[in-house]
Design a protein around this motif. Structure first.
Motif, short mmCIF file in Angstrom:
data_model
loop_
_atom_site.label_atom_id
_atom_site.label_comp_id
_atom_site.label_asym_id
_atom_site.label_seq_id
_atom_site.Cartn_x
_atom_site.Cartn_y
_atom_site.Cartn_z
N ASP A 103 -8.08 8.34 -13.98
CA ASP A 103 -8.13 8.82 -12.59
C ASP A 103 -7.61 7.73 -11.64
OD1 ASP A 103 -9.35 11.25 -13.30
OD2 ASP A 103 -11.38 10.50 -12.96
N PRO A 104 -6.30 7.58 -11.49
CA PRO A 104 -5.78 6.47 -10.69
C PRO A 104 -6.35 6.41 -9.27
CG PRO A 104 -4.00 7.57 -11.84
CD PRO A 104 -5.22 8.40 -12.06
N GLN A 105 -6.54 7.58 -8.64
CA GLN A 105 -6.97 7.56 -7.23
C GLN A 105 -8.36 6.94 -7.06
OE1 GLN A 105 -5.75 11.66 -7.49
NE2 GLN A 105 -5.26 11.62 -5.31
N GLN A 109 -7.83 3.90 -4.36
CA GLN A 109 -8.46 4.02 -3.04
C GLN A 109 -9.46 2.87 -2.78
OE1 GLN A 109 -10.31 7.92 -2.73
NE2 GLN A 109 -11.94 7.42 -4.16
N ARG A 110 -9.75 2.08 -3.83
CA ARG A 110 -10.61 0.90 -3.65
C ARG A 110 -9.77 -0.37 -3.57
NH1 ARG A 110 -13.03 -0.56 -7.99
NH2 ARG A 110 -11.98 0.81 -9.48
N GLY A 111 -8.44 -0.19 -3.59
CA GLY A 111 -7.56 -1.35 -3.45
C GLY A 111 -7.05 -1.92 -4.77
N VAL A 112 -7.40 -1.27 -5.90
CA VAL A 112 -6.87 -1.71 -7.20
C VAL A 112 -5.48 -1.06 -7.35
CG1 VAL A 112 -7.20 -1.62 -9.70
CG2 VAL A 112 -9.19 -1.85 -8.18
N SER A 113 -4.48 -1.83 -7.72
CA SER A 113 -3.14 -1.24 -7.77
C SER A 113 -2.93 -0.41 -9.04
CB SER A 113 -2.07 -2.34 -7.70
OG SER A 113 -2.00 -3.01 -8.95
N PHE A 114 -2.04 0.56 -8.93
CA PHE A 114 -1.69 1.40 -10.09
C PHE A 114 -1.21 0.50 -11.23
CE2 PHE A 114 0.25 4.47 -12.75
CZ PHE A 114 -0.24 5.71 -12.39
N LYS A 115 -0.46 -0.54 -10.84
CA LYS A 115 0.06 -1.46 -11.86
C LYS A 115 -1.06 -2.15 -12.63
CE LYS A 115 3.12 -5.31 -12.52
NZ LYS A 115 3.79 -6.45 -11.96
N LEU A 117 -4.14 -1.20 -13.21
CA LEU A 117 -4.90 -0.35 -14.12
C LEU A 117 -4.06 0.14 -15.30
CD1 LEU A 117 -4.79 3.12 -13.40
CD2 LEU A 117 -5.41 2.05 -11.26
N ILE A 118 -2.84 0.55 -15.03
CA ILE A 118 -2.04 1.09 -16.15
C ILE A 118 -1.61 -0.04 -17.09
CG2 ILE A 118 0.28 1.12 -15.11
CD1 ILE A 118 0.49 4.00 -16.43
N THR A 119 -1.42 -1.23 -16.57
CA THR A 119 -1.03 -2.34 -17.44
C THR A 119 -2.18 -2.70 -18.37
OG1 THR A 119 0.40 -3.18 -15.68
CG2 THR A 119 -0.07 -4.69 -17.48
N GLY A 120 -3.40 -2.76 -17.82
CA GLY A 120 -4.57 -3.06 -18.65
C GLY A 120 -4.76 -2.02 -19.74
N ILE A 121 -4.68 -0.75 -19.35
CA ILE A 121 -4.86 0.33 -20.33
C ILE A 121 -3.78 0.25 -21.40
CG2 ILE A 121 -4.81 2.84 -20.64
CD1 ILE A 121 -5.99 3.10 -17.76
N ASN A 122 -2.54 0.08 -20.94
CA ASN A 122 -1.41 0.10 -21.88
C ASN A 122 -1.44 -1.07 -22.86
OD1 ASN A 122 1.11 1.22 -22.80
ND2 ASN A 122 2.06 -0.60 -21.89
N LYS A 123 -1.85 -2.24 -22.40
CA LYS A 123 -1.92 -3.39 -23.32
C LYS A 123 -2.93 -3.12 -24.43
CE LYS A 123 -0.24 -7.16 -20.43
NZ LYS A 123 -0.58 -8.31 -19.58
N ALA A 124 -4.03 -2.47 -24.07
CA ALA A 124 -5.04 -2.14 -25.10
C ALA A 124 -4.46 -1.11 -26.07
CB ALA A 124 -6.30 -1.61 -24.44
N LEU A 125 -3.71 -0.15 -25.55
CA LEU A 125 -3.12 0.88 -26.43
C LEU A 125 -2.14 0.25 -27.41
CD1 LEU A 125 -2.54 3.84 -23.90
CD2 LEU A 125 -4.43 3.52 -25.52
N ILE A 126 -1.38 -0.72 -26.92
CA ILE A 126 -0.43 -1.42 -27.81
C ILE A 126 -1.20 -2.15 -28.91
CG2 ILE A 126 1.24 -3.33 -27.93
CD1 ILE A 126 2.14 -2.46 -25.08
N MET A 154 -0.03 9.54 -5.16
CA MET A 154 -0.31 8.95 -6.47
C MET A 154 0.85 9.21 -7.42
SD MET A 154 -1.34 9.63 -9.83
CE MET A 154 -2.64 10.77 -10.32
N PHE A 155 1.38 10.44 -7.38
CA PHE A 155 2.49 10.80 -8.27
C PHE A 155 3.69 9.87 -8.03
CE2 PHE A 155 6.30 13.53 -9.00
CZ PHE A 155 6.23 13.50 -10.39
N LYS A 156 3.97 9.60 -6.78
CA LYS A 156 5.12 8.74 -6.46
C LYS A 156 4.89 7.31 -6.95
CE LYS A 156 7.14 11.48 -2.78
NZ LYS A 156 7.16 11.75 -1.33
N GLU A 157 3.64 6.84 -6.83
CA GLU A 157 3.32 5.49 -7.35
C GLU A 157 3.49 5.45 -8.87
OE1 GLU A 157 -0.07 4.29 -4.06
OE2 GLU A 157 -0.67 4.75 -6.10
N ALA A 158 3.09 6.55 -9.50
CA ALA A 158 3.12 6.61 -10.97
C ALA A 158 4.54 6.57 -11.51
CB ALA A 158 2.42 7.87 -11.45
#
Ligand code: ADE
Ligand code: ZN
Length: 351
Positions: A103-105, A109-115, A117-126, A154-158
């Motif tokens: 849930d990126p939003q 909305q708390r000031g955490v960037s899309f980058k 969160l997705i970088t952290g998640i993706n590194k774990a997936l790798i 959000m879509f545009k950020e993604a």
């Protein structure tokens, strides 16, 4: 109680999970650990006390606590730790492929960037892939209690991270936020070549399932248990082979049904609907994927045959390439799961 043999079968059989929110895998112990290192005060004094608050009368009561928990996630490492902990569960449950919602939003909305969160998640997936060969897909969800304008933002950020994203979904409060509210953003999602899914028919009516198909053009429905209220819709789900990602323990915990036996799973299977079993938010609902399989097997007095069908469905309904789907379906066939499930032979099930 199910037999040890069935229990082992559920454990051993390779499975895909198609409906899990990464924020919903946030175990209280890890939540406390991350809150502490981020100097965030939480309302509850201990993990135990937090767990005791997990009694929900409806979806909204759960969401309020779930979003509060997610608020302690700030840094890339937090998202990594959260995701890696879930992948460890996958490894221990023979989940070989997982399609993860986030849930990126909730975070942006708390000031955490899309980058972040997705970088952290993706590194774990790798790392999960390297260590255990677990494959995955990522599906950001639009929060339906927020505006469509917010969803578009959000879509545009993604889009900057498009190579990491398979599709987009829709979650959060279903009542009062019908699919029509997100028609435009789902059209944009389709035009950019992404797959589309949506939570529908969880607390809301079968109409939300039909509208998600027609207005949002989704190829898979999350939950969808209310579909059984509409015969024509059931027919459409069969004809178009639209999968439903059903989450039994979630439905029970959020009082979508009073008792597990009220879930229409037998009806869905009898109609040859591509129903799958999933955990949704396992840290909050008392069980990961295998616990969900065990619960339905016990409730519906199912044997290995039904469990095998559900495991097959999990690959058929996945967003894996056909080649990979066939690899897993072949594995289920060739490793003797089918003959075992049919009672043809008592062979040793592969590890
Ligand atoms: N977000 C996390 N879990 C959810 C659920 N079961 N329904 C809607 N939104 C959710
Ligand atoms: Zn969900």
């Amino acid at each position: 109680m199910i037999t040890d043999t069935l229990n082992n079968f559920i454990h051993n059989i390779p499975k895909a999970e198609l409906h899990v929110h990464i924020e919903g895998t946030f175990e209280p112990e890890l939540l406390f650990e991350i809150a502490q290192r981020n100097n965030i005060q939480i309302k509850h004094k201990s993990a135990e006390e937090l767990k005791n608050a997990y009694n929900f009368n409806n979806l909204q009561e759960f969401l309020d606590i779930y979003y509060e928990g997610a608020d302690v996630l700030l840094h890339e490492q937090d998202f990594y730790d959260l995701t890696f902990a879930y992948l460890q569960k996958c490894q221990s449950e023979n989940i070989v492929h997982t399609e993860i919602f986030f849930d990126p939003q909730t975070h942006t909305q708390r000031g955490v960037s899309f980058k972040t969160l997705i970088t952290g998640i993706n590194k774990a997936l790798i790392d999960g892939f390297k260590k255990w060969g677990i494959t995955s897909r990522l599906i950001p969800n639009f929060l339906r209690h927020l505006s469509e304008e917010d969803a578009i933002k959000m879509f545009k950020e993604a889009l900057e991270f498009r190579e990491l994203i398979t599709g987009f979904g829709l979650d959060s409060s279903e009542l009062g936020h019908p699919p029509a509210k997100f028609k435009k953003v789902f059209q944009m999602v389709g035009e950019e070549g992404f797959l589309r899914v949506a939570h529908a028919g969880e607390e809301g009516p079968a109409q939300n399932v039909s509208d998600s198909l027609r207005l949002l053009k989704v190829s898979r429905i999350d939950h969808g248990v209310r579909s059984v209220d509409d015969k024509l819709l059931l027919k459409e789900l069969v004809e178009k082979q639209i999968p439903l990602t059903v989450c039994p323990l979630s439905n029970l915990k959020l009082k979508v049904v009073k008792e597990m036996k009220d879930l229409p799973l037998q009806i869905l299977l009898d109609h040859n609907i591509l129903a799958t079993i999933n955990s949704d938010d396992p840290a909050y609902f008392g069980g990961y994927l295998n616990e969900n399989y065990r619960a339905v097997a016990e409730t519906f007095k199912w044997s290995e045959a039904e469990i095998l069908t559900l495991a097959e469905n999990s690959f058929k309904a996945s967003f894996l390439a056909n080649e990979d789907k066939n690899k897993w379906l072949g594995e289920l066939r060739n490793n003797g799961y089918r003959s075992f499930a049919n009672g043809v032979s008592k062979i040793t099930i592969g590890q």
